[in-house]
Enzyme design. Structure first.
Site: not given
Length: 231
Positions: A34, A36, A61, A121, A148, A210, A214
């Site tokens: 991924e 960003r 994002r 999210h 997701k 991130t 995580q």
């Protein structure tokens, strides 16, 4: 043997050169990378995407979803559209994105034989089971290839409620990434891999995470080795 989900490493770097340098030591440990875009100070280039040995997930994002991008929505989507045209194999589209912009990215993704991942999210809590089911249905209805749903867990009950959503997704034959942020949710980042989850996300290091909770890519592989020596 239970088939496990994919592993995605999330990379937040200021330059394409920085992305390549960060990924090089771990590229053999992941299935997806991924990038960003909201962390880049320069455009994501075709050359950068082509130089990576694994499929690229492009994410841009916005600040309203916990990211860093502060420009207009049109500009944000333009950058994701360009990433697909330049070789990204997946693109992340926030569920709260305007329908016409979401439709545009879905169209571009499918035109270039890529996958669209629609995401949601929650950085403060884990919604009720009913609300989680509603989010899942919205993602399916959007035409997404993958969903997701990431929440914040403050108790084991929160984590279990979110992971239970995997059963609904499997019943609908809809690939879903579902795990929780926060200390109470850390276990879900591993458990989802063996409970039907499409993919989990790992960090390059603790300093480069991130999202809260995580797991680093190396620690994730240490845990996987305990469950599956072939990992």
């Amino acid at each position: 043997m239970v088939q496990r989900g994919l592993i995605c490493v999330a990379v937040m770097a200021e330059t394409c050169e920085g992305v390549l340098a960060a990924v090089a030591p771990v590229v053999e440990l992941v299935d997806v990378i991924e990038i960003r875009i909201d962390g880049l100070r320069e455009p994501l280039t075709r050359a950068c995407i082509a130089a990576l040995a694994k499929p690229v997930l492009a994410t841009n994002r916005p600040i309203w979803e916990g990211g860093r991008f502060t420009g207009s929505e049109q500009e944000r989507i333009d950058r994701l559209d360009a990433a697909l045209r330049d070789g990204a194999r997946l693109v992340d589209i926030e569920l709260r994105t305007a329908p016409e912009l979401c439709a545009r990215l879905l169209s571009t993704a499918h035109r270039f034989d890529a996958k669209a991942l629609v995401s949601s999210h929650d950085f403060t809590a884990t919604p009720s089971a009913g609300r989680l089911s509603d989010l899942l249905l919205q993602m399916i209805a959007s035409g997404a290839d993958i969903g997701k749903i990431v929440t914040t867990a403050t108790s084991p009950a929160d984590t279990l409620r979110l992971l239970t959503l995997q059963q609904e997704a499997m019943t609908a034959a809809f690939p879903l990434c579902a795990f929780a942020m926060g200390e109470a949710g850390t276990i879900s980042r591993l458990a989802t891999l063996y409970l039907g989850g499409f993919m989990t996300y790992a960090a390059l290091s603790q300093e480069q995470a991130t999202a809260p909770g995580q797991i680093t890519i190396h620690n994730l592989h240490r845990l996987l080795a305990r469950l599956d020596p072939s990992s």
